[in-house]
Scaffold this active site. Sequence first.
Site, PDB file in Angstrom:
ATOM      1  N   CYS A 271      -2.540   0.305   6.593  1.00 38.10           N
ATOM      2  CA  CYS A 271      -1.161   0.533   7.038  1.00 38.10           C
ATOM      3  C   CYS A 271      -0.593  -0.578   7.939  1.00 38.10           C
ATOM      4  O   CYS A 271       0.549  -1.002   7.723  1.00 38.10           O
ATOM      5  CB  CYS A 271      -1.011   1.902   7.680  1.00 38.10           C
ATOM      6  N   ARG A 300     -15.626   1.155   7.248  1.00 37.41           N
ATOM      7  CA  ARG A 300     -15.685   2.015   8.431  1.00 37.41           C
ATOM      8  C   ARG A 300     -17.138   2.182   8.846  1.00 37.41           C
ATOM      9  O   ARG A 300     -17.997   2.475   8.012  1.00 37.41           O
ATOM     10  CB  ARG A 300     -15.024   3.368   8.149  1.00 37.41           C
ATOM     11  N   GLN A 318      -9.186   2.819  -1.265  1.00 35.36           N
ATOM     12  CA  GLN A 318      -8.354   4.010  -1.372  1.00 35.36           C
ATOM     13  C   GLN A 318      -7.200   3.745  -2.320  1.00 35.36           C
ATOM     14  O   GLN A 318      -6.788   2.594  -2.488  1.00 35.36           O
ATOM     15  CB  GLN A 318      -7.784   4.401   0.000  1.00 35.36           C
ATOM     16  N   ASP A 320      -4.290   3.770  -1.805  1.00 37.57           N
ATOM     17  CA  ASP A 320      -3.542   3.807  -0.557  1.00 37.57           C
ATOM     18  C   ASP A 320      -2.131   3.273  -0.782  1.00 37.57           C
ATOM     19  O   ASP A 320      -1.949   2.267  -1.467  1.00 37.57           O
ATOM     20  CB  ASP A 320      -4.276   2.927   0.459  1.00 37.57           C
ATOM     21  N   HIS A 322       2.076   3.132   1.187  1.00 34.00           N
ATOM     22  CA  HIS A 322       2.960   3.464   2.307  1.00 34.00           C
ATOM     23  C   HIS A 322       4.400   3.346   1.836  1.00 34.00           C
ATOM     24  O   HIS A 322       4.771   2.363   1.191  1.00 34.00           O
ATOM     25  CB  HIS A 322       2.677   2.541   3.488  1.00 34.00           C
ATOM     26  N   LYS A 402       0.329  15.665   9.024  1.00 34.68           N
ATOM     27  CA  LYS A 402      -0.023  15.325   7.643  1.00 34.68           C
ATOM     28  C   LYS A 402      -0.202  16.573   6.797  1.00 34.68           C
ATOM     29  O   LYS A 402      -0.585  17.640   7.293  1.00 34.68           O
ATOM     30  CB  LYS A 402      -1.300  14.481   7.599  1.00 34.68           C
ATOM     31  N   HIS A 448       2.454   7.628   5.005  1.00 36.69           N
ATOM     32  CA  HIS A 448       1.129   7.199   4.544  1.00 36.69           C
ATOM     33  C   HIS A 448       0.686   8.198   3.482  1.00 36.69           C
ATOM     34  O   HIS A 448       0.675   9.406   3.741  1.00 36.69           O
ATOM     35  CB  HIS A 448       0.115   7.227   5.684  1.00 36.69           C
TER      36      HIS A 448
END
Length: 581
Positions: A271, A300, A318, A320, A322, A402, A448
Amino acid sequence: DALELIRHDAAHVMAQAVQELFPGTQVTIGPVIEDGFFYDFAREEPFSLDDLPKIEAKMKEIVDRDIPILREVWPRDEGVRYFNSIGEHYKAEIIEGIPQSEQISVYKHGNQWMDLCRGPHLRSTGALGKAFKLTKLAGAYWRGDHRNPMLQRIYGTAWRNEAELDAHLKRIEEAEKRDHRKLGQSMDLFHIQEEGKGMIFWHPKGWTLYRTMLAYMRRRIEGAGYVEVKTPQILDKSFWERSGHWEKFHDSMFICETEEGETLAVKPMNCPGHVQIFNHGLRSYRELPIRMAEFEGLHRCESSGSTHGLLRVRQMAQDDAHIFCTDDQIVSESKAFVDLLNSVYADLGVELHSVKLALRPEKRFGTDAQWTIAEDKLEEAANLAGVQVERLPNEGAFYGPKLEFHLRDAIGRTWQCGTLQLDYVLPERLDANYIGEDGAKHRPVMLHRAICGSMERFIGVLIEHYAGAFPLWLAPVQAVVATITSDADDYGQQVVNKLKAAGLRAELDVRNEKINYKVREHSLAKVPVIVVVGRREAENGQVALRRLGGEAQQVVSLEEAIATLTREATPPDLVRETATA
């Protein structure tokens, strides 16, 4: 609530049984968990699996005694003295962490056994019943800290009656058959080794599955108006401090130092990098919404003890993305995302089980007014998409609430994979702006979102959901051409070549083995279609199709087989596209 009470009592009865069988064992902490309970014990000699039936038998004996369960309230210091006096030093340490002014509660099984506990409990041990089973052993550090002593953990499950227990044990047995780690090995998809804890070594077949999933997700997001970007893997500490992630997340980051004195961190999420792309150049309200996606690797620093196959890893990608939008676009963009997620899950053959709205945590950025707006808008969007949400107090991220999307697999387990988070904070911290219709600068709202979440984890879920028997479009190997005799080898090669030319993932098996052996071996590897060819098929230009899980063979012309398999192997989104065209 009833099950939680039953499992709480089962944990206490287990602890009493252990201390009666193995005097000198200290009990530490024994909570209720999903579908069961555990207790951590301090004992020099290790437990063995052979001990579990003995402990179970002793538990049933304690139930038969029907011992009254009594609650007492003690001064905190009296609790410390008492538990130290009987050698329960871990319990004394727990109580020492309680303020001196507070009292503690203990629960007694008559005069036979007691433990520090908040309760509540049943009226007697006999009320527990015998629908319980001890399931496994594990190690656990005291209070989860690797610097503390290692304890021994015994897990169990408890239910209201024998029928529920039997059903649960059958689910466990089925889950073990579907374990993605075992199937990953038997299907030759991936492996993990000690030198790369939490890192996946993808084999050719596994990487084919991974790339098939990526290609599908890329088509879906491109069709929904997303653009794909790529941001750096490593960024300076100062950048993560500005975003707020250093304060909240740095313990989970891999950190490196350079000879020039720089402190850098490998990115755990995309992000902040996406905000930098948004900030590069002047943005207009006419460009919004901007939907920005990335599939690059994230890292991570999970503890090595918490990693678990594909389900919890240190290196992942991911799906992922945005969405940068205006306040007026929040609900429409959120609804569009929920609709897309529902469509993707349907294509992948999984069921959306529930949606939960994680609300503001105690430690958070942003104003209460922003949080109220964000929470209300996410719930409104979910409702517009036909989804009712369950509210989860204090479970939101530090920057925003979320939606959590939980899917249900083939044996009834639920998995939280997709998320949609609404964020006013990061655009503020990283100074993101666009020029509004009024000519002034405005902050964008940042959504997100992920449908699969970690691609590694989602693939692990799919392996277990399908028990490795993927639909044809997802299968890493879609067909194996197996010859009956060596004089069909040349024809077998021709068949493979034509299947590949048609876009099918096919392999050839011309080993000098009996056909039943080949069929059995490829069935264990979960190959969806085995194409059997012998002298007769070669002479007639035919093949015999044998489907995974079936006994019958279908003899058809090679051209018909190619047409059938090509049609079945078309991904669902491309089937819809063709139908629309």
